[in-house]
Each structure stands twice: as C-alpha cells, then as structure tokens.
Enzyme design. Structure first.
Site, mmCIF file in Angstrom:
data_model
loop_
_atom_site.group_PDB
_atom_site.id
_atom_site.type_symbol
_atom_site.label_atom_id
_atom_site.label_comp_id
_atom_site.label_asym_id
_atom_site.label_seq_id
_atom_site.Cartn_x
_atom_site.Cartn_y
_atom_site.Cartn_z
ATOM 1 N N HIS A 16 34.472 51.155 46.031
ATOM 2 C CA HIS A 16 35.868 50.780 45.732
ATOM 3 C C HIS A 16 35.864 49.705 44.652
ATOM 4 O O HIS A 16 35.781 48.511 44.949
ATOM 5 C CB HIS A 16 36.546 50.291 47.024
ATOM 6 C CG HIS A 16 38.015 50.022 46.891
ATOM 7 N ND1 HIS A 16 38.891 50.119 47.955
ATOM 8 C CD2 HIS A 16 38.772 49.651 45.828
ATOM 9 C CE1 HIS A 16 40.115 49.813 47.549
ATOM 10 N NE2 HIS A 16 40.072 49.515 46.255
ATOM 11 N N HIS A 18 37.728 49.077 40.740
ATOM 12 C CA HIS A 18 38.573 49.504 39.619
ATOM 13 C C HIS A 18 37.951 48.934 38.359
ATOM 14 O O HIS A 18 37.854 47.705 38.226
ATOM 15 C CB HIS A 18 39.996 48.970 39.792
ATOM 16 C CG HIS A 18 40.636 49.417 41.070
ATOM 17 N ND1 HIS A 18 41.488 50.496 41.132
ATOM 18 C CD2 HIS A 18 40.533 48.947 42.344
ATOM 19 C CE1 HIS A 18 41.898 50.665 42.389
ATOM 20 N NE2 HIS A 18 41.327 49.738 43.138
ATOM 21 N N HIS A 196 44.169 55.064 48.267
ATOM 22 C CA HIS A 196 44.455 53.753 48.843
ATOM 23 C C HIS A 196 45.537 53.964 49.905
ATOM 24 O O HIS A 196 46.568 54.605 49.621
ATOM 25 C CB HIS A 196 45.010 52.800 47.790
ATOM 26 C CG HIS A 196 44.002 52.217 46.851
ATOM 27 N ND1 HIS A 196 43.160 52.980 46.102
ATOM 28 C CD2 HIS A 196 43.702 50.923 46.562
ATOM 29 C CE1 HIS A 196 42.393 52.183 45.367
ATOM 30 N NE2 HIS A 196 42.699 50.923 45.623
ATOM 31 N N GLU A 199 46.723 49.303 53.101
ATOM 32 C CA GLU A 199 46.395 47.969 52.574
ATOM 33 C C GLU A 199 47.633 47.111 52.868
ATOM 34 O O GLU A 199 47.628 46.303 53.783
ATOM 35 C CB GLU A 199 46.099 48.050 51.072
ATOM 36 C CG GLU A 199 45.813 46.701 50.404
ATOM 37 C CD GLU A 199 45.694 46.788 48.868
ATOM 38 O OE1 GLU A 199 46.135 47.785 48.271
ATOM 39 O OE2 GLU A 199 45.163 45.822 48.270
ATOM 40 N N ASP A 278 38.587 44.446 42.624
ATOM 41 C CA ASP A 278 38.851 43.973 41.245
ATOM 42 C C ASP A 278 38.151 42.625 41.074
ATOM 43 O O ASP A 278 38.810 41.569 41.091
ATOM 44 C CB ASP A 278 40.365 43.814 41.044
ATOM 45 C CG ASP A 278 41.105 45.120 41.245
ATOM 46 O OD1 ASP A 278 41.084 45.965 40.334
ATOM 47 O OD2 ASP A 278 41.671 45.311 42.339
HETATM 48 N N1 HPA Z 1 45.456 48.365 45.552
HETATM 49 C C1 HPA Z 1 46.284 49.127 44.821
HETATM 50 N N2 HPA Z 1 46.155 49.290 43.507
HETATM 51 C C2 HPA Z 1 45.150 48.672 42.890
HETATM 52 C C3 HPA Z 1 44.274 47.864 43.582
HETATM 53 C C4 HPA Z 1 44.427 47.724 44.986
HETATM 54 O O1 HPA Z 1 43.670 47.050 45.694
HETATM 55 N N3 HPA Z 1 43.395 47.388 42.667
HETATM 56 C C5 HPA Z 1 43.745 47.896 41.473
HETATM 57 N N4 HPA Z 1 44.816 48.687 41.595
HETATM 58 ZN ZN ZN Z 2 41.679 49.086 45.048
#
Ligand code: HPA
Ligand code: ZN
Length: 333
Positions: A16, A18, A196, A199, A278
């Site tokens: 995971h 980006h 995703h 979250e 990230d």
């Molecule tokens: N969640 C949703 N979108 C995203 C994320 C995340 O953690 N990181 C980069 N884009």
């Molecule tokens: Zn993410």
C-alpha cells in the site's frame, strides 16, 4: 532477535504505497525548478509545516497540489527511483505501487508519460537492486464513473505491466458501488482488483468492495472490525488488510498510535500487513512504520514476522515466489 534488529534484517513486501505520496519536498522543489512550475510554498520547511492534517480530505488537497510539479517522463522516473532507493535501505524486496493517472491526465500529462516514467524506474530497480514490483492503477473515487472508464481505456495498451486496478481518494460519499461496472470491465480485461475501504468510510463499504468489486485485498480496512459478521469473513477468507499506522494517525483515524487496532486485528487472526501509504507526507517509510508501531503497541518479534509473512502471502507474487520469501523469513534466526 529483538524486534528492532529484526525490522532491519527481515525481507518485506509493501502493498500500500501511492507513488505520488512519496514525493519528498526536496524533490518537489527540484522538479518545480527545472520545469518552471510555480509552487505556493517558499521553502522545504514551509512545505513540511503545511503537512498537518485533520482528515483525509485536508491531506488530499495538499497531495494533489504537490503532484502538479510532475510533467515529464523523467519526473515520474525520478520520483519512483527515489522511493525504490528507500525500499533498498529498508530491505523491502517487493513492492506493489499505486499510481493515480487522473491526477496527471487532468492536467494534460498523457497516461503514457506517467506510465513509462514509473515503469523505467521499476525495471532499473529490478536489475540493479533485485527489487521486484507490480503496478496498480487507482481510480479517483471523487470523479465520475465515466472518467474512470476513460482511464481504463487509456490503460489497455499497457495492461501487461499493470496487475490490478484500485480505488482511492475521498472515501465518504463515494461508495464502491459507484464503480461496480468499471471494475467488472477491468476484471474482464484481466486486471485483479483492490480498493481502499473502511479507512474513514463505514464497514458497509468493505462489504461492497468484496461483493461488488471482487477485490483481493482491502486497503486500510481497519473499520471492518465494527461489523462482526464481516470481520469474521475477512478472517476466514484471509482477505489481506493493508494497514498504514502512521497514515492513520496523521489523518486522525485513531487519536494516537497507542490506540491503533492493528494488534487486535492481528490477534483475532486477520491477514494484516503493514505499509507506509504516503511516506513523504505521513512521517516515514516502511521501517519507520514498523519501529513506531512496535514501540507503541509492544509488538513481539513473532508479530513482526507474522506481518512480514502476511505481506508476501497477500501480495500478487506467484505461489512459488511467496513460498520462497516466507521460507527465507522462517530461516532468519
Ligand atoms: N486514502 C485515500 N486516498 C488516498 C490515500 C489514502 O490513504 N493516499 C493517497 N490517496
Ligand atoms: Zn492509500
């Protein structure tokens, strides 16, 4: 072996990440300068100061802003190479990288430019450092279904080098069901799927991702546990959860790392993996996530081993590649 030494030495996969979220402020400035792009920050320090978020959206606003410096194939190459150097330092031997084509195509950067820059760095890392990788195309869920379909069309010429499609960006208000038809079309083209979910969004979004999008993994998924029947299924089917502890603290999914449910998810038998999401924005790459999580939750060396074995089990490597890495972990004394 005590956990901190184990973290340094154990081979791991990251599932995971980006790539746009690995853009360090120093590289952002360097690329902005060479491309003649104006950015609203005066210094690296000012950028870092702006990295204080109160939820997912407040982060996304800055994350999309930072990505505006990326224009040429070389920029995407340099970004990806810098991340892979960090993998090498952290003994990440395999990585499955998300990229967000719409963040770039909407600014007039062709899909091909983005893809080729990233891909060239991946090929180099494999031959120079032996790091293997897969690419996952993420659709931005705040944009329309039609826009996602257009992005899927643009990806078709490169599909042999893109293992899966995923779903990221603003979760609440954009349920997986919005993308059922695009994901059906992607699966028909041979792409695997991830998303995703859970979250900031409710467990119902995890349910939809599994039932409507046919996902192989849930990205984050920490809120799955709020629905006992759903969570029991996630455990029983060994649906990997790609958990990102430092991200969850920065975006206030949990108030403090000590309050994170990763250890509980693990103890209840879920296939939990640990990831950085990230890293340029959330305070650390993979080993930093391991170190801080081990400290805050008092994870044992056996739990670190389980997280790393899960990272290979949950990856899109072949069964024989997975077995080989898991055997290496078990041999590491
Ligand atoms: N969640 C949703 N979108 C995203 C994320 C995340 O953690 N990181 C980069 N884009
Ligand atoms: Zn993410």
């Amino acid at each position: 072996m005590e956990p901190m030494e184990l973290i340094r030495r154990i081979p791991k996969a990251e599932l995971h990440l980006h790539i746009e979220g690995s853009l360090e402020p120093e590289l952002m400035f360097e690329i902005a300068r060479r491309n003649g792009v104006e950015i609203r920050f005066k210094s690296v320090e000012e950028v870092r100061k702006a990295y204080s978020f109160h939820n997912l959206q407040s982060f996304l606003d800055i994350y999309y802003e930072g990505a505006k410096v990326l224009l040429h194939e070389q920029d995407f190459h340099d970004l990806t190479r810098a991340y892979l150097e960090r993998c090498r330092e952290d003994h990440v031997v395999h990585t499955e990288i998300f990229f967000d084509p719409q963040t770039h195509t909407h600014r007039g950067v062709p899909f091909e430019t983005v893809f080729k820059g990233i891909q060239r760095a991946l090929v180099e890392a494999r031959s120079e450092w032996g790091i293997s990788s897969k690419l996952i195309l993420c659709f931005l869920r705040h944009l329309s279904e039609e826009d996602a379909f257009e992005t899927l069309r643009q990806a078709i010429p490169f599909k042999k080098d893109i293992i899966a499609v995923g779903l990221d960006s603003s979760e609440v208000g954009h349920p997986p069901s919005k993308f059922k038809r695009v994901f059906d079309a992607a699966r028909a083209e041979g792409f695997l799927t991830v998303a995703h979910a859970g979250e900031e969004g409710p467990p119902a979004y995890v349910r939809e991702a599994l039932d409507l999008l046919g996902v192989r993994r849930i990205d984050h998924g920490v809120r799955s546990i709020e629905d006992p029947a759903l969570f029991a299924e996630v455990v029983r089917k060994r649906i990997p959860l790609t958990v990102c502890p430092l991200s969850n603290i920065k975006l206030r999914v949990f108030p403090r790392l000590e309050d994170h449910n990763l250890k509980i998810l693990l103890q209840k038998g879920a296939c939990v993996t640990l990831n950085s999401d990230d890293p340029a924005y959330f305070g650390g790459y993979l080993n930093q996530n391991f170190r801080e999580t081990v400290r805050a939750l008092c994870l044992t060396s056996d739990e670190v081993r389980t997280l790393c074995e899960n990272s290979f089990e949950g990856s899109f490597l072949s069964e024989s590649e997975k077995e080989e890495w898991i055997r290496k972990i078990r041999e590491l004394k």
